[in-house]
Design a protein around this motif. Structure first.
Motif, mmCIF file in Angstrom:
data_model
loop_
_atom_site.group_PDB
_atom_site.id
_atom_site.type_symbol
_atom_site.label_atom_id
_atom_site.label_comp_id
_atom_site.label_asym_id
_atom_site.label_seq_id
_atom_site.Cartn_x
_atom_site.Cartn_y
_atom_site.Cartn_z
ATOM 1 N N ASN A 90 0.876 -1.184 0.000
ATOM 2 C CA ASN A 90 0.000 0.000 0.000
ATOM 3 C C ASN A 90 0.911 1.232 0.000
ATOM 4 O O ASN A 90 2.136 1.107 0.125
ATOM 5 C CB ASN A 90 -0.948 -0.008 1.215
ATOM 6 C CG ASN A 90 -0.198 -0.110 2.528
ATOM 7 O OD1 ASN A 90 0.923 0.381 2.642
ATOM 8 N ND2 ASN A 90 -0.786 -0.747 3.525
ATOM 9 N N ALA A 174 -10.338 -7.696 -3.484
ATOM 10 C CA ALA A 174 -10.890 -6.399 -3.058
ATOM 11 C C ALA A 174 -9.826 -5.593 -2.307
ATOM 12 O O ALA A 174 -9.678 -4.385 -2.515
ATOM 13 C CB ALA A 174 -12.133 -6.621 -2.187
ATOM 14 N N VAL A 175 -9.076 -6.281 -1.446
ATOM 15 C CA VAL A 175 -7.999 -5.598 -0.713
ATOM 16 C C VAL A 175 -6.950 -5.076 -1.701
ATOM 17 O O VAL A 175 -6.464 -3.946 -1.586
ATOM 18 C CB VAL A 175 -7.333 -6.557 0.316
ATOM 19 C CG1 VAL A 175 -6.075 -5.935 0.917
ATOM 20 C CG2 VAL A 175 -8.316 -6.922 1.425
ATOM 21 N N ALA A 177 -7.453 -4.218 -4.874
ATOM 22 C CA ALA A 177 -7.999 -3.084 -5.630
ATOM 23 C C ALA A 177 -7.943 -1.812 -4.788
ATOM 24 O O ALA A 177 -7.587 -0.734 -5.270
ATOM 25 C CB ALA A 177 -9.435 -3.387 -6.056
ATOM 26 N N GLU A 178 -8.251 -1.969 -3.503
ATOM 27 C CA GLU A 178 -8.340 -0.794 -2.645
ATOM 28 C C GLU A 178 -6.961 -0.303 -2.207
ATOM 29 O O GLU A 178 -6.676 0.886 -2.228
ATOM 30 C CB GLU A 178 -9.191 -1.174 -1.429
ATOM 31 C CG GLU A 178 -9.577 0.001 -0.570
ATOM 32 C CD GLU A 178 -10.051 -0.463 0.801
ATOM 33 O OE1 GLU A 178 -9.749 0.216 1.775
ATOM 34 O OE2 GLU A 178 -10.689 -1.547 0.864
ATOM 35 N N GLN A 179 -6.088 -1.236 -1.811
ATOM 36 C CA GLN A 179 -4.828 -0.841 -1.163
ATOM 37 C C GLN A 179 -3.614 -0.851 -2.088
ATOM 38 O O GLN A 179 -2.759 0.023 -2.006
ATOM 39 C CB GLN A 179 -4.526 -1.816 -0.012
ATOM 40 C CG GLN A 179 -5.660 -1.940 0.962
ATOM 41 C CD GLN A 179 -5.239 -1.522 2.352
ATOM 42 O OE1 GLN A 179 -4.231 -0.847 2.521
ATOM 43 N NE2 GLN A 179 -5.988 -1.922 3.344
ATOM 44 N N TYR A 181 -3.499 -1.449 -5.691
ATOM 45 C CA TYR A 181 -3.645 -0.866 -7.016
ATOM 46 C C TYR A 181 -3.149 0.588 -7.072
ATOM 47 O O TYR A 181 -2.490 0.972 -8.050
ATOM 48 C CB TYR A 181 -5.108 -1.014 -7.461
ATOM 49 C CG TYR A 181 -5.335 -0.657 -8.903
ATOM 50 C CD1 TYR A 181 -5.028 -1.563 -9.923
ATOM 51 C CD2 TYR A 181 -5.844 0.589 -9.260
ATOM 52 C CE1 TYR A 181 -5.212 -1.224 -11.248
ATOM 53 C CE2 TYR A 181 -6.042 0.934 -10.583
ATOM 54 C CZ TYR A 181 -5.723 0.021 -11.565
ATOM 55 O OH TYR A 181 -5.901 0.363 -12.870
#
Ligand code: ADP
Length: 215
Positions: A90, A174-175, A177-179, A181
């Protein structure tokens, strides 16, 4: 030592490509996931803290993994190109890494993105199998063992990693895509991003492409 940050979704084939690149002299593959799984297996203090986060498909705390990476890097005097696989995960970790490099005189060679469409990623992860004994990785579609369910290298029975079951995979994506990406934009803005097309099954072609870009 120069640092290459590897970027790519879970199932992009990042770990497989990194293991292949690490066959070149002076190149080392450091996987944060492998470091953490070893810590869990050995029951170290860090492993005990990391276990529940990992099994649910969540990220472990930034400081925990950053410290493990720094210790490993500090103990390594012989590597020329260090492939960081899974760290940073991240933007906060990318900032920690930048600080670590500034303090220790290391430089970033580039961030290498292994680019793969989502539908391929999901198919690859659900076919993934791993040897619990020697750590060798397989895929029922693209890289099957010679005998179904049995490790070529050591003969142990292959398993599906706990975090590769479908519900956890969806959560990991999902993690990502959110963190994770957002790191693509982070390194692109820094002028450090290079891309390799990871959609095909030709590992040798991907390796050639990647080597040309990280040297
Ligand atoms: P993936 O196939 O999802 O890339 P990894 O083997 O890299 O799997 O990581 C497995 C798990 O280890 C992650 O789901 C997460 O819980 C933890 N992990 C690995 N690297 C990091 C990191 N840099 N920061 C936080 N957690 C991490």
């Amino acid at each position: 030592m120069k640092i290459v940050v590897l970027l790519g979704a879970p199932g992009s084939g990042k770990g497989t490509l990194a293991a292949e690149l690490a066959k070149e002299p002076g190149v080392r593959h450091l996987s944060s996931g492998d470091l953490l799984r070893a810590a869990v297996k050995n029951g170290t203090a860090a492993g005990v803290k990391a276990k529940a986060f990992m099994e649910s498909g969540n990220l472990v705390p930034d400081a925990l993994i950053a410290e493990m990476i720094e210790e490993t890097v500090a103990a390594d005097a012989s590597t020329e190109v260090l492939l960081l696989d899974g760290f940073p995960r991240n933007v906060a970790q990318a900032e920690i890494l930048a600080g670590m490099m500034a303090r220790t005189g290391l430089s970033l060679q580039c961030a290498l993105l292994l680019d793969v469409p989502d539908e391929i990623v999901i198919r690859r992860i659900s076919g993934r199998r791993v040897c619990p004994k020697c750590g060798a990785g397989y895929n029922v579609d693209s890289l099957p063992p010679r005998v179904e369910g049995v490790c070529d290298a050591c003969g142990a029975g292959l398993i599906t990693r706990k975090d590769d079951v479908p519900e956890t995979v969806a959560h990991r994506l999902a993690v990502y895509a959110e963190q994770t990406y957002p790191l693509i934009a982070y390194y692109r803005e820094a002028g450090a991003l290079v891309t390799v097309d990871g959609s095909g099954d030709d590992l040798a072609a991907k390796k050639r492409d990647a080597l040309g870009k990280i040297r």
